[in-house]
Design an enzyme around this catalytic site. Structure first.
Site, PDB file in Angstrom:
ATOM      1  N   SER A 104       0.948  -1.173  -0.210  1.00  0.00           N
ATOM      2  CA  SER A 104       0.120  -0.052   0.030  1.00  0.00           C
ATOM      3  C   SER A 104       0.863   1.159   0.105  1.00  0.00           C
ATOM      4  O   SER A 104       0.220   2.393  -0.154  1.00  0.00           O
ATOM      5  CB  SER A 104      -1.103   0.070   1.237  1.00  0.00           C
ATOM      6  OG  SER A 104      -2.056  -0.775   1.063  1.00  0.00           O
ATOM      7  N   SER A 202     -10.009   0.861   2.872  1.00  0.00           N
ATOM      8  CA  SER A 202     -10.404   0.022   1.905  1.00  0.00           C
ATOM      9  C   SER A 202      -9.388  -0.257   0.829  1.00  0.00           C
ATOM     10  O   SER A 202      -9.534   1.123   0.211  1.00  0.00           O
ATOM     11  CB  SER A 202     -11.901  -0.050   1.641  1.00  0.00           C
ATOM     12  OG  SER A 202     -12.347  -0.675   0.606  1.00  0.00           O
ATOM     13  N   ARG A 329      -0.098   8.730   5.573  1.00  0.00           N
ATOM     14  CA  ARG A 329      -0.231   8.443   7.020  1.00  0.00           C
ATOM     15  C   ARG A 329       0.611   9.379   7.730  1.00  0.00           C
ATOM     16  O   ARG A 329       1.769   9.824   7.184  1.00  0.00           O
ATOM     17  CB  ARG A 329       0.233   6.871   7.356  1.00  0.00           C
ATOM     18  CG  ARG A 329      -0.549   5.885   6.928  1.00  0.00           C
ATOM     19  CD  ARG A 329      -0.330   4.530   7.513  1.00  0.00           C
ATOM     20  NE  ARG A 329      -0.919   3.432   7.039  1.00  0.00           N
ATOM     21  CZ  ARG A 329      -2.133   3.134   7.468  1.00  0.00           C
ATOM     22  NH1 ARG A 329      -2.825   3.614   8.317  1.00  0.00           N
ATOM     23  NH2 ARG A 329      -2.577   1.695   6.847  1.00  0.00           N
ATOM     24  N   THR A 345       1.554  -3.779   3.141  1.00  0.00           N
ATOM     25  CA  THR A 345       1.457  -5.457   3.456  1.00  0.00           C
ATOM     26  C   THR A 345       1.115  -5.972   2.203  1.00  0.00           C
ATOM     27  O   THR A 345      -0.042  -5.854   1.877  1.00  0.00           O
ATOM     28  CB  THR A 345       0.629  -5.672   4.772  1.00  0.00           C
ATOM     29  OG1 THR A 345       0.757  -5.021   5.715  1.00  0.00           O
ATOM     30  CG2 THR A 345       0.609  -7.338   4.983  1.00  0.00           C
TER      31      THR A 345
HETATM   32  S1  HEL Z   1      -3.889  -3.925   4.692  1.00  0.00           S
HETATM   33  C1  HEL Z   1      -2.765  -2.750   5.594  1.00  0.00           C
HETATM   34  C2  HEL Z   1      -1.830  -2.147   4.849  1.00  0.00           C
HETATM   35  N1  HEL Z   1      -2.291  -2.216   3.351  1.00  0.00           N
HETATM   36  C3  HEL Z   1      -3.754  -2.969   3.351  1.00  0.00           C
HETATM   37  C4  HEL Z   1      -2.965  -3.581   2.111  1.00  0.00           C
HETATM   38  C5  HEL Z   1      -1.748  -2.737   2.425  1.00  0.00           C
HETATM   39  N2  HEL Z   1      -2.754  -4.965   1.976  1.00  0.00           N
HETATM   40  C6  HEL Z   1      -3.707  -5.917   1.879  1.00  0.00           C
HETATM   41  O1  HEL Z   1      -4.586  -5.473   1.610  1.00  0.00           O
HETATM   42  C7  HEL Z   1      -3.136  -7.300   2.129  1.00  0.00           C
HETATM   43  C8  HEL Z   1      -4.207  -7.899   2.726  1.00  0.00           C
HETATM   44  C9  HEL Z   1      -3.614  -9.512   3.074  1.00  0.00           C
HETATM   45  C10 HEL Z   1      -2.339  -9.768   3.518  1.00  0.00           C
HETATM   46  C11 HEL Z   1      -1.979 -11.099   4.051  1.00  0.00           C
HETATM   47  C12 HEL Z   1      -0.352 -11.073   4.312  1.00  0.00           C
HETATM   48  O2  HEL Z   1       0.057 -10.726   5.641  1.00  0.00           O
HETATM   49  O3  HEL Z   1       0.354 -11.064   3.454  1.00  0.00           O
HETATM   50  N3  HEL Z   1      -2.844 -11.223   5.099  1.00  0.00           N
HETATM   51  C13 HEL Z   1      -3.702 -12.186   5.239  1.00  0.00           C
HETATM   52  O4  HEL Z   1      -4.098 -12.809   4.239  1.00  0.00           O
HETATM   53  C14 HEL Z   1      -4.485 -12.395   6.464  1.00  0.00           C
HETATM   54  N4  HEL Z   1      -5.536 -13.448   6.330  1.00  0.00           N
HETATM   55  C15 HEL Z   1      -3.833  -1.897   6.269  1.00  0.00           C
HETATM   56  C16 HEL Z   1      -2.255  -3.440   6.996  1.00  0.00           C
HETATM   57  C17 HEL Z   1      -1.292  -0.871   5.157  1.00  0.00           C
HETATM   58  O5  HEL Z   1      -0.403  -0.659   6.154  1.00  0.00           O
HETATM   59  O6  HEL Z   1      -1.810   0.164   4.595  1.00  0.00           O
HETATM   60  O7  HEL Z   1      -0.900  -2.803   2.010  1.00  0.00           O
END
Ligand code: HEL
Length: 419
Positions: A104, A202, A329, A345
């Site tokens: 992200s 989201s 952020r 992530t």
């Molecule tokens: S999540 C967050 C982070 N953002 C969002 C986005 C990103 N990443 C995702 O939406 C990935 C979600 C699945 C990741 C997966 C893993 O850990 O690899 N986790 C699972 O499958 C859990 N069941 C808000 C943390 C952000 O920091 O902005 O990047």
């Protein structure tokens, strides 16, 4: 300047009052304003605590990351640290020049492109998304700003997609989605909030941002990244190659933890990241992330008015140390320093890329694992060490026994969200 308990109380009271009024105002009501400084009173900038940075990287490893690295830029130049391995098969050591998936942090790249288009008068932040993408969203009240602040109420379809971590990942790692398919996935779930009312992170928001960029420029988002950010800043390790699944050039491999305790790590390096696209599919390197986030905060990419909009933040949780602006952020560190950037992530990689508001200091950090919140939280410790410097012995020992709210904050999804 650290928040004193008195100030925390005052800040909380202001927050409660405004929430009771149904308003979540911009940051100035919530956090101490930056102290006015003059040449005579400007406090010395703390030297980065690189031993502390290494300790945070080692803590990420102790919590399941095969390797980790961090690169700090400041008035005294560049300092980097790398620990562990970037490839569990060859045992190649983690290399500070390696590329990786930034998840992200891509949202900040997409925001810069979109805000440049705002600057050029091609769209308005407070206009309905449907003005530019007629009929896309079921609610004409959702504006462009609501997307960039995660206040649209569009559901995050990735929660269901990755409810079972490894099966979810394997089911999409080679898929190619259209933007419309991702929006449809989001709209198949109930919306999470009325437009503008509360913050709810989201990925769907930044999928729509990608659609806006493509609609307004008539070209793929990769062209816009290239022309507007990567080329001007000479970010040669940064790319958007969707739907190509490879990371070209020297890179770290990513390792995903399964949900089952003790399960074998899954090599998740190759994937299309089509489930995220403009919300998370950029590849970069530590040096490029430092350059990008410093250039942004120094005002090299956006006008002062757009920077003001981007850095006007509201709280994302109940700690009053974490905030979100437009695709950006803000973290308020224990020493009072505010840093701006994004976290990421994506399967196999955790990333942090932050800079001070003047862009004079920046930190990028990466651990080649994910689905291991403790490793992500540990990696976040690089921010405190890099920007706040060495802690006095007493404070450091308090932090070591867990008496520090700010140094050990868990990752966003493990915190209660503020509306
Ligand atoms: S999540 C967050 C982070 N953002 C969002 C986005 C990103 N990443 C995702 O939406 C990935 C979600 C699945 C990741 C997966 C893993 O850990 O690899 N986790 C699972 O499958 C859990 N069941 C808000 C943390 C952000 O920091 O902005 O990047």
């Amino acid at each position: 300047m650290p928040l004193t308990s008195h100030r925390r109380l005052a800040v909380s009271a202001a927050l409660i009052a405004s929430l009771a009024a149904g308003v979540v105002p911009a940051t100035s009501a919530f956090a101490a304003p930056a102290p006015a400084t003059t040449a005579a009173t400007t406090p010395a900038v703390p030297a980065p605590d690189m031993d502390g940075v290494t300790a945070a990287l080692n803590a990420a490893m102790a919590n399941g990351a095969p390797g980790a690295m961090a690169r700090f830029t400041g008035p005294e130049g560049v300092r980097s640290r790398a620990v562990g391995v970037q490839d569990r098969v060859t045992n190649a050591p983690m290399d500070i020049r390696s590329r990786f998936r930034i998840g992200s942090v891509s949202k900040t790249f997409s925001t810069v492109v979109l805000l440049q288009l705002v600057q050029e008068g091609r769209l308005e932040l407070d206009a309905p998304v449907n003005t530019y993408l007629p009929g896309l969203l079921p609610d004409d009240r959702i504006t462009v700003r609501h997307l960039l602040t995660h206040r649209s109420g569009l559901a995050d379809y990735t929660n269901a997609m990755f409810a079972d971590t490894v099966p979810g990942f394997e089911s999409v790692r080679n898929r190619v989605f259209s933007y419309q398919e991702l929006v449809d996935l989001s709209l198949s779930e109930p919306r999470t909030t009325e437009p503008g009312v509360s913050y709810k992170y989201s990925n769907a928001n930044f999928v729509v941002v990608g659609m806006l960029i493509e609609k307004l420029t008539g070209k793929p988002v990769s062209d816009a990244y290239q022309r507007r950010v990567l080329k001007p800043l000479k970010l040669r390790d940064t790319s958007y190659v969707h739907p190509d699944a490879r990371i070209t050039g020297p890179h770290a491999r990513g390792y995903l933890h399964p949900d089952e305790p003790g399960g074998a790590l899954v090599d998740s390096t190759e994937q299309t990241v089509s489930w995220a696209q403009s919300a998370g599919a950029v590849i970069s390197s530590p040096a490029d992330l430092n350059t990008f986030i410093s250039a942004l905060t120094r005002g090299r990419l956006l006008s002062p008015a757009m920077m003001e909009a981007m850095t006007s933040v509201t709280p994302t949780d109940t700690t009053n140390t974490r905030f979100y602006g437009l695709g950006l952020r803000r973290y308020d560190l224990s020493c009072g320093t505010r840093v701006y950037g994004h976290t990421g992530t994506v399967q196999g990689f955790y990333t942090y890329a932050f800079a001070t508001r003047d862009g004079r200091r920046s930190l990028s950090a990466m651990a080649n694992t994910s689905n291991r919140g403790a490793a992500n939280t540990a990696l976040g410790g690089t921010l405190e060490a890099a920007f706040c410097g060495k802690k006095p012995a007493a404070a450091a020992s308090r932090a070591a026994v867990g008496d520090s709210a700010v140094t050990s904050l868990p990752a966003e999804r493990d915190l209660p969200e503020r509306g």
